[in-house]
Design a protein around this motif. Structure first.
Motif, PDB file in Angstrom:
ATOM      1  N   VAL A   1     110.347  18.277  -0.506  1.00 53.36           N
ATOM      2  CA  VAL A   1     111.521  19.037  -0.920  1.00 53.36           C
ATOM      3  C   VAL A   1     111.069  20.358  -1.536  1.00 53.36           C
ATOM      4  CG1 VAL A   1     113.504  19.110  -2.474  1.00 53.36           C
ATOM      5  CG2 VAL A   1     112.911  16.976  -1.337  1.00 53.36           C
ATOM      6  N   VAL A   2     111.653  21.443  -1.067  1.00 54.69           N
ATOM      7  CA  VAL A   2     111.470  22.754  -1.694  1.00 54.69           C
ATOM      8  C   VAL A   2     112.815  23.137  -2.295  1.00 54.69           C
ATOM      9  CG1 VAL A   2     110.956  25.189  -1.335  1.00 54.69           C
ATOM     10  CG2 VAL A   2     109.637  23.446  -0.112  1.00 54.69           C
ATOM     11  N   THR A   3     112.860  23.217  -3.610  1.00 56.46           N
ATOM     12  CA  THR A   3     114.111  23.504  -4.306  1.00 56.46           C
ATOM     13  C   THR A   3     113.996  24.794  -5.098  1.00 56.46           C
ATOM     14  OG1 THR A   3     114.621  21.145  -4.500  1.00 56.46           O
ATOM     15  CG2 THR A   3     115.795  22.623  -5.970  1.00 56.46           C
ATOM     16  N   VAL A   4     115.014  25.617  -4.960  1.00 59.93           N
ATOM     17  CA  VAL A   4     115.055  26.914  -5.630  1.00 59.93           C
ATOM     18  C   VAL A   4     116.136  26.895  -6.695  1.00 59.93           C
ATOM     19  CG1 VAL A   4     115.349  29.398  -5.327  1.00 59.93           C
ATOM     20  CG2 VAL A   4     114.386  28.021  -3.469  1.00 59.93           C
TER      21      VAL A   4
ATOM     22  N   VAL B   1     106.468  24.557   7.916  1.00 58.99           N
ATOM     23  CA  VAL B   1     107.833  24.864   8.352  1.00 58.99           C
ATOM     24  C   VAL B   1     108.691  25.288   7.162  1.00 58.99           C
ATOM     25  CG1 VAL B   1     109.946  23.883   9.317  1.00 58.99           C
ATOM     26  CG2 VAL B   1     107.743  23.412  10.410  1.00 58.99           C
ATOM     27  N   LEU B   2     108.618  24.571   6.073  1.00 63.10           N
ATOM     28  CA  LEU B   2     109.446  24.906   4.923  1.00 63.10           C
ATOM     29  C   LEU B   2     109.047  26.253   4.322  1.00 63.10           C
ATOM     30  CD1 LEU B   2     109.721  21.409   3.196  1.00 63.10           C
ATOM     31  CD2 LEU B   2     111.481  22.621   4.481  1.00 63.10           C
ATOM     32  N   SER B   3     107.756  26.554   4.308  1.00 60.58           N
ATOM     33  CA  SER B   3     107.311  27.856   3.825  1.00 60.58           C
ATOM     34  C   SER B   3     107.860  28.977   4.695  1.00 60.58           C
ATOM     35  CB  SER B   3     105.779  27.909   3.808  1.00 60.58           C
ATOM     36  OG  SER B   3     105.324  29.212   3.493  1.00 60.58           O
ATOM     37  N   ASP B   4     107.811  28.793   6.012  1.00 57.81           N
ATOM     38  CA  ASP B   4     108.355  29.811   6.911  1.00 57.81           C
ATOM     39  C   ASP B   4     109.854  30.003   6.699  1.00 57.81           C
ATOM     40  OD1 ASP B   4     105.970  30.473   8.095  1.00 57.81           O
ATOM     41  OD2 ASP B   4     106.239  29.209   9.856  1.00 57.81           O
TER      42      ASP B   4
END
Length: 404
Positions: free
Chosen positions: A10-13, A84-87
């Motif tokens: 999970v990438v949460t901002v 993928v999430l970084s892109d």
């Protein structure tokens, strides 16, 4: 295959609809859509094909205070998921033609929400509760507010919103720590922060909204100002909500549905934001019984706030909440998402054991006291959507709640 292991990334901002001015309402949600139209060296279809080729799934969501991107996958899929999430968050293509196309898609989503009574009534209540503030505007925005979005302005919004100083990468499941740290450094370590001011504090305004439609039943939402995610009494607040309307044994379900037959569905919910919160009640009822239902709901809130729960009710609520907490620990995505949100709010995740201990420490008096805090504001917001006969239910709820 027995023993196959899974993981969740999970990438949460710390950023969403609360960070938008009125002229940018809905841009966070639009951006979340647009990054899936192409990112890095991937076209839209390739983004999902790469993930699904390794047995995974990919999704995203935008809220008022956070935007999250998530990948579920099998053991060994961490490198792909991180890339993928970084892109998506740092290198979206943002093709002008796709921006215009996605505006039309979101316009359809806005129309669908309006056409769905049990969706639209929540927007109506939120608008009344926090009138004139980002927290009171729909996360989807409006057709007019999305109209100015183009490649340059959306890219500027992305750099502002998806800033690495407000971003958490959370991973759970089949993960080796050394590999994770190396991948995090590779794919997220070089990003440059774009500091911005935090949103202004929210203020619960309250008021009543009614929209007449020729549909079979009335959709009702009642809201009260509640506690923030950082309030020390939040555990008591959660128990209050569970006892009030958290399940079939709750006060609202038993009194409104089982004893009086006023509603097929009725429940209570909570939304703790970082600086405020909402305790809400949702119900669907026949229009000619909506006012009575509102009065019953107000009576249950007031009674629980004035006298507190029984020991039996408190014990049940604790058991339900502990079970939900520990069961969610069995799901890698639930763990990863919770850890990400808690890191953004508190600076670090909280253990399930510590949260369980905090729940166990709450008393009947603690729950009663938090109910008294809720009523002390003298404010309520409501929304009624349905036949005209139900229109006065919101005022009836407030009158029953705050009667002398």
């Amino acid at each position: 295959m027995p023993g196959l292991k899974t993981l969740a990334v999970v990438v949460t901002v710390k950023g969403g609809a609360r960070w938008e001015g009125e002229d940018r309402s809905g841009w966070s949600h639009l951006l979340e859509h647009l990054v899936f139209k192409g990112a890095g060296d991937m076209a839209a279809r390739e983004i999902v094909e790469r993930i699904e080729a390794e047995g995974g799934t990919i999704n995203a969501s935008t809220g008022y205070e956070r935007t999250s991107f998530e990948v579920r996958g099998l053991d060994g899929s961490l490198p792909l998921a991180m890339q993928v999430l970084s892109d998506l968050v740092f290198r979206p293509t943002l093709d002008p033609a796709e921006i215009e196309r996605e505006k039309d898609v979101v316009a359809q989503e806005i129309a669908e929400a309006f056409d769905t009574p049990d969706d639209h009534v929540f927007e109506m209540a939120q608008t009344r509760a926090f009138a004139g503030q980002p927290l009171g505007r729909p996360i989807l925005g409006s057709v007019d507010s999305l109209k100015p979005a183009d490649k340059a302005t959306v890219e500027a919004w992305r750099a502002r919103l998806y800033s690495p100083d407000r971003m958490v990468v959370s991973v759970s499941g089949a993960v080796e720590e050394g590999e994770l740290l190396a991948l995090a450094e590779r794919w997220f370590g070089a990003a440059v922060a774009t500091p911005v001011e935090a949103p202004a504090p929210a203020l619960f305004i309250g008021g009543h909204a009614a929209l007449t439609r020729k549909i079979e039943q009335a959709n009702l939402v009642f809201q009260l100002p509640a506690l923030s995610a950082t309030d020390p009494a939040l555990s008591s607040m959660r128990l209050f909500g569970e006892i009030l309307g958290g399940g079939m044994a709750s006060r609202l379900f038993q009194s409104a549905r089982e004893e009086r037959g006023l509603a097929y569905a009725i429940d209570a919910y909570q939304e703790p934001y970082e600086d405020t919160g909402v305790l809400g009640i949702y119900a669907g009822a026949a229009a000619d019984r909506a006012k009575e239902l509102a009065q019953v709901a107000a009576g249950e809130v007031r009674a629980l706030a004035e006298t507190g729960p029984t020991e039996k009710e408190l014990s049940r609520a604790k058991a339900v909440m502990k079970a939900g907490l520990w069961m969610s620990d069995e799901n890698p995505m639930s763990r990863a998402g919770r850890n990400a949100a808690q890191t953004l709010i508190f600076g670090a995740p909280r253990s399930s054991l510590s949260m369980t201990e905090q729940l166990e420490g709450q008393t009947v008096e603690d729950v009663r006291a938090v109910g008294a805090r809720i009523l002390s504001s003298g404010q309520a917001a409501s929304a009624v959507l349905g036949p005209k006969a139900a229109a006065s239910a919101g005022e009836a709820f407030a009158a029953g709640l705050f009667r002398a």
